[in-house]
Scaffold this motif. Structure first.
Motif, PDB file in Angstrom:
ATOM      1  N   LEU A  88      -8.302  10.476 -32.158  1.00 24.75           N
ATOM      2  CA  LEU A  88      -9.511  10.920 -33.235  1.00 24.75           C
ATOM      3  C   LEU A  88     -10.685   9.247 -33.117  1.00 24.75           C
ATOM      4  O   LEU A  88     -12.155   9.786 -33.352  1.00 24.75           O
ATOM      5  CB  LEU A  88      -8.845   9.159 -34.247  1.00 24.75           C
ATOM      6  N   PHE A 125     -12.202   7.094 -42.408  1.00 23.40           N
ATOM      7  CA  PHE A 125     -12.095   5.951 -41.108  1.00 23.40           C
ATOM      8  C   PHE A 125     -12.481   4.720 -41.872  1.00 23.40           C
ATOM      9  O   PHE A 125     -11.621   3.848 -41.041  1.00 23.40           O
ATOM     10  CB  PHE A 125     -13.390   6.493 -40.079  1.00 23.40           C
ATOM     11  N   ALA A 162      -7.063  15.263 -39.889  1.00 19.61           N
ATOM     12  CA  ALA A 162      -7.919  14.839 -38.301  1.00 19.61           C
ATOM     13  C   ALA A 162      -7.636  14.894 -36.859  1.00 19.61           C
ATOM     14  O   ALA A 162      -8.613  14.533 -35.959  1.00 19.61           O
ATOM     15  CB  ALA A 162      -8.130  13.616 -39.157  1.00 19.61           C
ATOM     16  N   THR A 163      -6.368  14.644 -37.067  1.00 16.58           N
ATOM     17  CA  THR A 163      -5.218  14.963 -35.611  1.00 16.58           C
ATOM     18  C   THR A 163      -5.100  16.320 -34.619  1.00 16.58           C
ATOM     19  O   THR A 163      -4.526  16.116 -33.913  1.00 16.58           O
ATOM     20  CB  THR A 163      -4.382  13.540 -35.244  1.00 16.58           C
ATOM     21  N   LEU A 208      -4.528  12.348 -42.105  1.00 15.34           N
ATOM     22  CA  LEU A 208      -4.078  11.964 -40.443  1.00 15.34           C
ATOM     23  C   LEU A 208      -3.874  13.496 -39.722  1.00 15.34           C
ATOM     24  O   LEU A 208      -3.971  13.659 -38.915  1.00 15.34           O
ATOM     25  CB  LEU A 208      -3.231  11.246 -40.391  1.00 15.34           C
ATOM     26  N   THR A 216      -8.875   3.316 -33.261  1.00 18.93           N
ATOM     27  CA  THR A 216      -7.832   3.385 -32.859  1.00 18.93           C
ATOM     28  C   THR A 216      -6.773   3.694 -31.867  1.00 18.93           C
ATOM     29  O   THR A 216      -7.607   3.783 -31.001  1.00 18.93           O
ATOM     30  CB  THR A 216      -7.014   4.413 -34.137  1.00 18.93           C
ATOM     31  N   TYR A 220     -14.912  10.260 -33.224  1.00 19.00           N
ATOM     32  CA  TYR A 220     -15.195   9.424 -33.356  1.00 19.00           C
ATOM     33  C   TYR A 220     -17.061   9.233 -32.791  1.00 19.00           C
ATOM     34  O   TYR A 220     -18.101   9.870 -32.911  1.00 19.00           O
ATOM     35  CB  TYR A 220     -15.049   8.264 -33.792  1.00 19.00           C
ATOM     36  N   ASP A 271      -5.599   6.081 -31.951  1.00 20.08           N
ATOM     37  CA  ASP A 271      -4.926   7.058 -31.391  1.00 20.08           C
ATOM     38  C   ASP A 271      -6.777   8.248 -30.516  1.00 20.08           C
ATOM     39  O   ASP A 271      -7.610   8.012 -31.078  1.00 20.08           O
ATOM     40  CB  ASP A 271      -5.283   8.384 -33.186  1.00 20.08           C
TER      41      ASP A 271
END
Ligand code: RAM
Length: 906
Positions: free
Chosen positions: A474, A803, A755-756, A752, A469, A478, A471
């Motif tokens: 992220l 994701f 997640a961030t 989001l 992504t 991953y 970001d």
């Protein structure tokens, strides 16, 4: 007249057959049998065949196929195929086509190929592929199990056992010309097979681990090219302990399963060109010894290798084995013999260390730069007797020393003793470690960083997904997830690879496995795991928390054993294979009956639970500092909600299997559980104690009355935003439903945010604190070390599902499992500028790549041949949508697309 028409028709058909010719653009490739590429030694009588259609022509669909199967490559033509000529079959299916030809004999190699007809022409015949039907019956095995069912004087069978590898050998003559030869081997716990001085295959730590009282897996290898025709041949097998002679002996025997001393059954079946067959098999004519270089091998404690004990040429003809013992006949393992259908482990990647520092006299620390699973290869030169020790850890203490306490009593040390002054390169065989740092001591001279190479070891399965992504955080998460998931694939998904545990805990993968299926081709691994779980079921119906149940935990709860249903569901959705449901349905039903009989009250509350929402974050880092995370908080809310959910899942399974008569009972129990749940746990606008998980589960499972949904969801939002100051407060259970539920209720932005996040508790917090994998605990940097692994996958929850299925929007169709028809429906969440993902579906690669520039989104998608994508546009795209430069009709918020590449702009 009728006859004449038939003749004319026939005539024209013949002409059309004669003039039909393959279209250069349409090809068939990636042939698979039981989803394996060219498998050797499977035991499925009528295996399922699959293929992919490769073409550039848009919207290509298969209309018919023809499969040929023959006993010899020269017979692979329509008029000669002696085993099966399917004829031209009108069908769109290109996966899981059952072989329906002649019944195959044991140890038969067959060849096959396929061609397809599509709406845009026909393909040529594919390249040929093959499979070997191995040994299907117990009686197919010749010879006897050999081993030494005892320890030798230099070995110790105590809590920390030291048992060396066993070496067995035999020589045999081949007097005729060999047509084909295949080895079938069961070497327990682990084996390494050599023929005429060469290692056979590239597997390590084989075979895949099972509960050997239930089933024992055999591996098969084609070895024709390794044999010496018209001459003498030698076979050598090393046996390691693996999980058979288990890592801790005479210790908690009530809990830890032990199977005995290593043992071997070996069959080499040789087919000669004159049509005769010979079987070389294990007998007491083989010679064996336990007095070799591998003095100890233990999954927790490491390997001890003394090169002075090497016997050069032991796996070759002419070796003097007069000092070796006669092999002994031993008890056979109790379990059934089965072909191993999941992949063995392999060295999958080299990892070069990033630094090497001295930390004391004769002590160095090597940093791999990555928490990895496998071992270290070392090159060393010194003198006889020099002893190098390699000790492994995930992190360092502040003083630069290895941090060992979170490994509990695992000794994690490999030892190498030199035999002379020659330079050697060595790596262990029958152990592995979870580590980032290695302490090196006893190394002769000064070690250099080039003397070491990390070997990453996990199941030989392909990485099939790509996700990236705009970001960086992220992306980093991953990557950490990839390393953690891959490393913990050990023929079963283990919880962690470093401490004295490494158990296949069910709960950890309930939802994670679904996300993993986009990243790894793990279908056969998880099918095997379903077998492990089913075989661990007790006669009364109880399912374990760990399967294979190397640790005897049958604590009776809905969440860990319930993973059984969720993995089957996942495999069905991702592959369309109904057999995973058919084979496991009776055992699931039995377990659900068992749980209801024992633990369901008159008010339909399931009272029994064990772990609750395991490892929820402590209220703050300060509060969690030094704290034990091993706290169980059983919750009847969780177990009752899951019971409800599983009634729904079972109704679906019953529908799939055509057991319609069973559906009403699931539905009625579901309704009753629903009422009971509502009565017991619903308060004004929230459930239970109003914890995040208390509200998330009823929302995710569709248990909240429509009118109350928003109110309940608002509680989740309030908890995150206000109580938790923008953070999650879920443990293993809640996190499995978190990201999807937030997005389904329209708050992907909040998902989001979670997640961030980089502050506690979050995945980003782990990274900010140096994590290169995912921690077992949200407060892993400060928690009490007794249960604190730095490489666990369970806290990923549904993040990786989110994701792929939400951010990239790739998802199997609700009514069409296995990606024949699939959805492309990303959430184009504000705050992200781009998402780029691809995934190799059973039909070929699916791609979804969107990018936001200002107000405009460009979305590139890729649809494989023989599939249909249901492409969903965001509501906000009402301003007009361009597809490949042309305007879509307004109001077309959903379009169906056949294969090809498309660019949408809105
Ligand atoms: C620990 C581990 C494991 C978990 C069990 C309940 O041993 O965290 O992953 O499933 O507890």
């Amino acid at each position: 007249m009728k006859r004449l028409t038939t003749l004319i028709l026939l005539f024209f058909t013949m002409i059309s057959v004669a003039i039909s010719h393959p279209d250069q653009d349409i090809a068939v490739d990636h042939l698979k049998v039981e989803m394996l590429t060219n498998p050797a030694g499977i035991d499925v009588e009528n295996p399922r065949l699959s293929w992919e259609i490769i073409t550039e022509t848009p919207s290509t669909y298969q209309q018919a196929y023809q499969v040929l199967v023959a006993s010899d490559p020269s017979l692979l033509s329509p008029d000669k195929a002696d085993l099966w000529n399917s004829g031209k079959v009108d069908a769109e299916e290109s996966t899981n086509i059952r072989y329906a030809g002649e019944e195959l004999d044991k140890d038969t190699k067959v060849y096959w190929k396929v061609k397809v007809w599509t709406n845009h022409g026909e393909s040529d015949w594919s390249e040929r592929a093959h499979w070997i039907l191995g040994l299907r019956y117990y009686k197919d095995w010749k010879g006897r199990w050999i081993g030494f069912d005892r320890a030798f004087p230099w070995e110790e069978v105590s809590t920390f056992p030291t048992l060396g590898a066993r070496y067995f050998r035999d020589e045999f003559d081949i007097k005729k010309t060999v047509e084909r030869a295949t080895v079938y081997i069961m070497g327990l716990g682990l084996y390494e097979l050599h023929l005429n001085g060469q290692k056979v295959g590239d597997a390590v730590l084989a075979p895949t681990p099972t509960d050997y009282t239930q089933n024992v897996k055999y591996n098969a290898y084609e070895v024709t090219d390794l044999l010496q025709e018209n001459g003498a041949n030698a076979v050598g097998v090393m046996l390691g302990n693996g999980r058979y002679f288990t890592m801790r002996q005479h210790y908690k025997p009530y809990k830890i399963k032990n199977f005995g001393f290593p043992k071997l059954l070996f069959n080499l079946i040789i087919h000669y060109t004159d049509g005769s067959t010979e079987v070389i098999s294990t007998s007491d004519q083989w010679k064996g010894t336990a007095d070799g270089p591998i003095r100890n091998n233990n999954e927790y404690d490491g390997e001890y290798y003394d090169a002075n004990k090497e016997f050069i040429g032991w796996d070759q003809v002419g070796f003097d084995d007069s000092a070796w013992l006669q092999a002994e006949y031993v008890q056979e393992p109790v379990g059934d013999y089965e072909a191993q259908m999941n992949e063995n482990m392999k060295v999958m990647q080299d990892v070069a260390p990033v630094s090497l520092e001295a930390i004391g006299q004769d002590r160095y620390v090597l940093d791999m730069g990555q928490n990895m699973v496998g071992w270290l290869q070392m090159t060393v030169k010194g003198k006889k007797g020099d002893t190098v020790k390699l000790k492994f850890a995930e992190s360092l203490q502040e003083n630069g020393e290895l941090f060992m306490t979170n490994l509990r009593d695992a000794k994690v040390t490999d030892t190498y003793v030199l035999k002379n002054e020659e330079k050697v390169t060595w790596e262990p065989r029958f152990t592995y470690h979870g580590f980032r740092f290695v302490e090196i001591s006893g190394y002769p001279g000064e070690p250099k960083i080039e003397d070491f190479m990390g070997k990453m070891v996990y199941d030989d399965i392909k990485t099939i997904g790509h996700f990236e992504t705009s970001d960086p955080m992220l992306n980093h998460i991953y990557q950490n997830a990839w390393w953690g998931i891959a490393g913990n694939y050990k023929g079963m998904p283990v919880d962690c690879p470093q401490r004295n545990e490494r158990q296949p805990w069910l709960g950890d993968r309930a939802v994670g496995a679904h996300g993993e299926s986009y990243m790894f081709d793990n279908v056969r691994l998880y099918k095997k795991w379903l077998d492990d779980i089913r075989l661990a079921q007790k006669a009364d119906g109880a399912l374990p928390d760990v399967a294979p149940a190397y640790w005897r935990y049958y604590s009776d709860n809905m969440t860990w054993p319930g993973t059984y249903l969720m993995i089957a569901d996942m495999l069905y959705q991702q592959t369309g294979d109904t057999s995973v449901i058919r084979e496991n349905y009776p055992a699931m039903k039995k377990w659900l009956g068992y749980m209801a009989d024992r633990y369901m009250t008159e008010d339909y509350i399931v009272t029994e639970d064990s772990y609750g929402d395991w490892v929820v974050p402590p209220p703050s880092i300060e509060a969690g500092t030094g704290q034990n995370a091993d706290v169980k908080r059983p919750s009847a809310l969780i177990s009752t909600a899951y019971y409800y959910h599983f009634m729904e899942v079972m109704s679906r399974f019953a529908t799939i299997l055509g057991k319609h008569e069973e559906i009403p009972s699931y539905q009625s129990l579901k309704e009753k559980v629903h009422e009971g749940f509502h009565e017991e746990f619903y308060h004004q606008g929230f459930y239970g104690d109003n914890k995040m998980t208390d509200n998330l589960l009823p929302l995710a499972f569709g248990m909240v009355p429509e009118d109350d949904r928003q109110r309940v969801f608002d509680q989740v939002v309030e908890t995150i935003q206000i109580k938790n100051n923008g953070h999650l407060s879920t443990g293993l259970i809640g996190t499995q439903w978190l990201m999807r539920t937030l997005s389904d209720y329209g708050r992907a932005d909040l998902a989001l945010k979670l997640a961030t996040n980089t502050t506690f508790p979050s995945w980003g917090y782990m990274i900010e604190n140096g994590a290169t994998t995912i921690w077992e605990l949200w407060h892993g940097n400060v928690a009490k070390p007794t249960m604190n692994s730095q490489n666990h996958t369970m806290l990923l929850g549904d993040l990786t599902v989110w994701f792929y299925e939400y951010l990239a929007g790739i998802k199997a169709g609700a009514d069409s499992p296995g990606f024949k028809v699939f959805e492309l429906a990303p959430v184009f969440v504000e705050g992200l500028d781009s998402v780029k993902a691809s995934f190799d579906s059973p039909y070929g690669a699916i791609g979804s790549h969107w990018e936001r520039k200002g107000e405009q989104i460009t979305w590139k998608i890729k649809v494989p041949a023989n599939t249909t994508a249901i492409v969903k546009m965001p509501i906000s795209a009402t301003g007009g949508i361009l597809m490949n430069g042309e305007a879509l009709r307004s109001g077309d918020m959903e379009v169906k697309l056949g294969s090809g590449e498309y660019e949408l702009v809105f």
